[in-house]
Scaffold this motif. Structure first.
Motif, PDB file in Angstrom:
ATOM      1  N   LEU A  96      27.392 -39.272  -8.267  1.00  0.00           N
ATOM      2  CA  LEU A  96      26.306 -38.991  -7.309  1.00  0.00           C
ATOM      3  C   LEU A  96      24.945 -39.233  -7.943  1.00  0.00           C
ATOM      4  CD1 LEU A  96      25.947 -37.956  -4.413  1.00  0.00           C
ATOM      5  CD2 LEU A  96      25.748 -35.633  -5.333  1.00  0.00           C
ATOM      6  N   TYR A  97      24.829 -38.884  -9.217  1.00  0.00           N
ATOM      7  CA  TYR A  97      23.574 -39.115  -9.932  1.00  0.00           C
ATOM      8  C   TYR A  97      23.295 -40.618 -10.092  1.00  0.00           C
ATOM      9  CZ  TYR A  97      20.592 -39.784 -14.022  1.00  0.00           C
ATOM     10  OH  TYR A  97      19.619 -40.230 -14.885  1.00  0.00           O
ATOM     11  N   ILE A  98      24.308 -41.386 -10.447  1.00  0.00           N
ATOM     12  CA  ILE A  98      24.123 -42.836 -10.625  1.00  0.00           C
ATOM     13  C   ILE A  98      23.723 -43.491  -9.317  1.00  0.00           C
ATOM     14  CG2 ILE A  98      25.317 -44.999 -11.181  1.00  0.00           C
ATOM     15  CD1 ILE A  98      24.659 -43.287 -13.607  1.00  0.00           C
ATOM     16  N   ASN A 105      13.272 -39.803  -6.172  1.00  0.00           N
ATOM     17  CA  ASN A 105      13.490 -38.544  -6.907  1.00  0.00           C
ATOM     18  C   ASN A 105      14.854 -38.512  -7.595  1.00  0.00           C
ATOM     19  OD1 ASN A 105      10.986 -37.552  -6.027  1.00  0.00           O
ATOM     20  ND2 ASN A 105      11.895 -36.808  -4.091  1.00  0.00           N
ATOM     21  N   GLY A 106      15.459 -39.687  -7.746  1.00  0.00           N
ATOM     22  CA  GLY A 106      16.809 -39.730  -8.320  1.00  0.00           C
ATOM     23  C   GLY A 106      16.891 -39.201  -9.723  1.00  0.00           C
ATOM     24  N   PRO A 107      16.034 -39.680 -10.649  1.00  0.00           N
ATOM     25  CA  PRO A 107      16.153 -39.199 -12.039  1.00  0.00           C
ATOM     26  C   PRO A 107      15.967 -37.706 -12.173  1.00  0.00           C
ATOM     27  CG  PRO A 107      14.902 -41.218 -11.964  1.00  0.00           C
ATOM     28  CD  PRO A 107      15.065 -40.797 -10.533  1.00  0.00           C
ATOM     29  N   GLU A 108      15.206 -37.093 -11.252  1.00  0.00           N
ATOM     30  CA  GLU A 108      14.986 -35.657 -11.352  1.00  0.00           C
ATOM     31  C   GLU A 108      16.250 -34.862 -11.030  1.00  0.00           C
ATOM     32  OE1 GLU A 108      11.796 -34.712  -8.784  1.00  0.00           O
ATOM     33  OE2 GLU A 108      10.298 -35.929  -9.873  1.00  0.00           O
ATOM     34  N   ARG A 109      17.203 -35.509 -10.357  1.00  0.00           N
ATOM     35  CA  ARG A 109      18.425 -34.822  -9.947  1.00  0.00           C
ATOM     36  C   ARG A 109      19.451 -34.750 -11.092  1.00  0.00           C
ATOM     37  NH1 ARG A 109      18.038 -38.050  -4.461  1.00  0.00           N
ATOM     38  NH2 ARG A 109      16.830 -36.552  -3.243  1.00  0.00           N
ATOM     39  N   LYS A 110      19.093 -35.274 -12.224  1.00  0.00           N
ATOM     40  CA  LYS A 110      20.019 -35.198 -13.352  1.00  0.00           C
ATOM     41  C   LYS A 110      20.239 -33.756 -13.791  1.00  0.00           C
ATOM     42  CE  LYS A 110      21.074 -37.239 -17.818  1.00  0.00           C
ATOM     43  NZ  LYS A 110      20.631 -38.134 -18.912  1.00  0.00           N
ATOM     44  N   THR A 111      19.291 -32.874 -13.405  1.00  0.00           N
ATOM     45  CA  THR A 111      19.422 -31.465 -13.772  1.00  0.00           C
ATOM     46  C   THR A 111      20.720 -30.883 -13.229  1.00  0.00           C
ATOM     47  OG1 THR A 111      17.013 -31.250 -13.713  1.00  0.00           O
ATOM     48  CG2 THR A 111      18.301 -29.207 -13.687  1.00  0.00           C
ATOM     49  N   PHE A 112      21.090 -31.275 -11.994  1.00  0.00           N
ATOM     50  CA  PHE A 112      22.348 -30.780 -11.400  1.00  0.00           C
ATOM     51  C   PHE A 112      23.564 -31.254 -12.205  1.00  0.00           C
ATOM     52  CE2 PHE A 112      19.286 -31.061  -7.911  1.00  0.00           C
ATOM     53  CZ  PHE A 112      19.330 -29.765  -7.422  1.00  0.00           C
ATOM     54  N   LEU A 113      23.435 -32.487 -12.727  1.00  0.00           N
ATOM     55  CA  LEU A 113      24.540 -33.045 -13.497  1.00  0.00           C
ATOM     56  C   LEU A 113      24.675 -32.340 -14.836  1.00  0.00           C
ATOM     57  CD1 LEU A 113      26.749 -35.129 -14.148  1.00  0.00           C
ATOM     58  CD2 LEU A 113      24.921 -36.715 -14.820  1.00  0.00           C
ATOM     59  N   VAL A 114      23.527 -32.159 -15.514  1.00  0.00           N
ATOM     60  CA  VAL A 114      23.545 -31.555 -16.848  1.00  0.00           C
ATOM     61  C   VAL A 114      24.087 -30.133 -16.796  1.00  0.00           C
ATOM     62  CG1 VAL A 114      22.118 -30.839 -18.797  1.00  0.00           C
ATOM     63  CG2 VAL A 114      21.687 -33.021 -17.669  1.00  0.00           C
ATOM     64  N   ASP A 115      23.908 -29.461 -15.682  1.00  0.00           N
ATOM     65  CA  ASP A 115      24.412 -28.086 -15.563  1.00  0.00           C
ATOM     66  C   ASP A 115      25.941 -28.020 -15.571  1.00  0.00           C
ATOM     67  OD1 ASP A 115      21.860 -27.138 -15.469  1.00  0.00           O
ATOM     68  OD2 ASP A 115      21.734 -27.054 -13.274  1.00  0.00           O
TER      69      ASP A 115
END
Length: 618
Positions: A96-98, A105-115
């Protein structure tokens, strides 16, 4: 010739069989063989019972071990299932992140992935076991640290612009498949212990969850990118059908799947299954004109996550139920194991007691056998004596028939030869001797005569005083041989009697008269208390007249006896002439002189199968 004699026969027969087989109870080897036979006979069922008890014990132990292994594998599958679930979530969040990198605002959503990373790492660290050598998982990752390092390196490459959604899906799917194969290999080898249907449903559920997890990832890609290419569409439809097919099969194998799923759905505030169904239909239409929507992708992801979390909860609860059943099975097997051990111990103790009892009984039987063997030997000796006396009184074939309680009928013989002999001046000798001296004299003479009888095919009918009666051709028929047998015997007796003296009359020479006649005769048993084998007919009377009208040391033969000896050949005979025989009138008689050289079989008249006047051919 009654029950006593039958018992003697049986005992002698058994003793003879024992001696022939080398298994006499009196020998050392015979005792050992007897002990072995009796022990095998008695202990064989006990050994069979012990074998059954051991077999049952082995089965129970094997079942208990299998239950323990299955329990350990199921407990391990809980942890592996949690790891797979975490990897699925991380895969889907990464995909989903890729797919959102092209958005503002895609790169900002990496926070959900890192969690999601700490969650996966925590589950990985909590694993109590790891694939052993020989498995695909071990060949790929030898330990948890290797896999964690492999995962960490991949996470660092996600910001690379060259990374695609398909690479992400394949990376995580391959890793997840390694753990699924490990799980299937460990649980699939278990015997099931009565919960195999639940185990099958459990495995199908995990495989279905993996397929639905890929469906979740592809569905999120569909909404965030605004549609599928044809290849991606076919890929999605495959995962949808395979995933749901495994879930449905899991429901068929275990009703727990449906009941837990319905219970979970009823606890949620809204019907996420209906939402998923609608969105699946929208994906299935694959409208190429739709616009990309991160919000729809997130909504799809959240609903599918709720569905997959529900399936993961079902998996966990099924594992608990399976472990509970396996714990009961282990307890039951333990109780059965103790029971089987107790039974086997009791059987062994009983076997030892029976073995000792049989050993003691066998020893007693052997002692008794020795006593019986001594008695049997004595009976055997007495039987020989009895048979010897019996065969002297009766023909052997007749005696055997009487011993079998068979009725011996009188039998007619067309042709037989009878000889009578008596001692010349026997009356005068008796008057000049004591009774004991007479008995000794007759015993001496008849003993010599009996020794000659054994050389020929003749039967001594009886002795009355000095009268000695012998017949041939009865009870055993011998063709026309009876004439020559009696003739040869008569010649031997007249020859040997010349050398027999009277002990109490030194210098006195003993002489005999012999008469022979050939003709028909009837023979049969007379009497029951003391049966005698007697001959009847005119032939007997005629033979007696041949003896009484004869001369000392001469053998007078009748005309029929002369005829049969002439046909046989080899005998020198002279004509005596006509004499008067009481009851027969004037008859022609002959003197038997000696035995000549045998006539050639090719000479005329050598055929012995001829017919006497008025007689039948034998």
């Amino acid at each position: 010739m009654g029950q006593a004699e039958e018992s003697i026969q049986e005992a002698v027969k058994q003793e003879h069989n024992d001696m022939c087989t080398g298994a006499s109870s009196q020998s050392s080897s015979g005792k050992k063989k007897l002990i072995v036979k009796m022990m095998i006979l008695i202990l064989l069922p006990i050994f069979a019972l012990i074998a059954l008890a051991i077999s049952d014990l082995i089965t129970t132990v094997s079942r208990s071990i299998n239950a323990t292994v299955t329990r350990r594998n199921v407990r391990l599958s809980q942890q592996v299932g949690s790891l797979i679930h975490s990897l699925q979530r991380e895969r889907d969040m990464t995909a989903l992140y890729i797919s959102s990198l092209l958005e503002e605002n895609g790169p900002e959503r990496k926070t959900f992935l890192v969690d999601t990373y700490p969650m996966t790492d925590e589950v990985l660290q909590s694993l109590d076991d790891w694939p052993v050598k020989g498995t695909m998982a071990y060949k790929k990752f030898k330990n948890k640290q290797t896999f964690m390092s492999f995962l960490f390196k991949y996470r660092l490459t996600l910001d690379n612009q060259d990374t695609t959604i398909y690479e992400v899906i394949h990376f995580y799917t391959d890793a997840i498949q390694i753990f699924i194969d490990w799980f299937n290999g460990s649980v699939g080898k278990s015997g099931g212990q009565g919960v195999w249907e639940t185990l099958v449903a459990y495995q199908l559920l995990i495989v279905g969850m993996e397929q639905i997890g890929i469906e979740r990832t592809l569905g999120a890609v569909f909404f965030t990118q605004g549609g599928f290419q044809q290849t991606d569409y076919l890929w999605y439809m495959e995962k949808l059908q395979v995933g749901e097919s495994n879930i449905k099969s899991s429901k068929k194998y275990s009703s727990l799947v449906s009941s837990i799923l319905n219970e979970r759905v009823s606890q949620v505030k809204y019907d996420f299954q209906t939402t998923i169904s609608k969105m699946r239909k929208e994906i299935s239409r694959n409208d190429v004109n739709r616009l990309p929507s991160w919000q729809e992708g997130t909504w799809w992801f959240d609903n599918m996550t709720l569905y997959i979390d529900t399936l993961h909860e079902i998996q966990s609860r099924m594992a608990v139920i399976i472990l509970s059943k396996l714990d009961e099975a282990v307890k039951t097997d333990t109780a059965c194991l103790l029971t089987d051990i107790s039974i086997m111990v009791v059987v062994v103790i009983i076997g030892i007691v029976i073995f000792k009892a049989v050993e003691s009984l066998t020893s007693s039987i052997q002692d008794y056998t020795l006593i019986l063997a001594d008695i049997t030997k004595g009976l055997k000796t007495e039987k020989k004596h009895t048979d010897t006396l019996l065969y002297q009184m009766l023909p052997k074939s007749v005696a055997e028939s009487l011993k079998r309680h068979q009725h011996v009928k009188a039998e007619s013989y067309c042709s037989a030869t009878i000889m009578f002999s008596d001692i010349v001046e026997f009356t005068r000798i008796c008057s000049e001797s004591t009774p004991f001296q007479v008995v000794d004299m007759l015993n001496n003479v008849y003993t010599i005569f009996d020794n000659y009888i054994d050389k020929y095919d003749v039967y001594k009918v009886e002795t009355i005083g000095d009268a000695y009666m012998v017949a041939s051709g009865i009870p055993k028929r011998n063709g026309n041989k009876h004439g020559s047998e009696i003739a040869l015997l008569a010649l031997d007796l007249t020859h040997c009697i010349k050398g027999v003296g009277i002990p109490h009359k030194p210098g006195y020479s003993m002489t005999i008269r012999v008469g022979i006649h050939t003709g028909a005769v009837v023979a049969g048993i007379v009497g029951s208390k003391m049966p005698r084998y007697c001959l009847f007919g005119e032939t007997v009377n005629m033979a007696s007249r041949m003896e009484s009208t004869g001369l000392p040391n001469r053998i007078q033969i009748s005309e029929t006896a002369h005829a049969i000896l002439s046909k046989i050949g080899g005998f020198l005979m002279n004509t005596r002439g006509e004499i008067h025989i009481k009851g027969r009138g004037i008859v022609l008689t002959y003197w038997l002189i000696k035995k000549e050289a045998p006539r050639s079989v090719n000479q005329p008249g050598s055929n012995q199968n001829f017919q006497l006047p008025g007689q039948c051919i034998l």
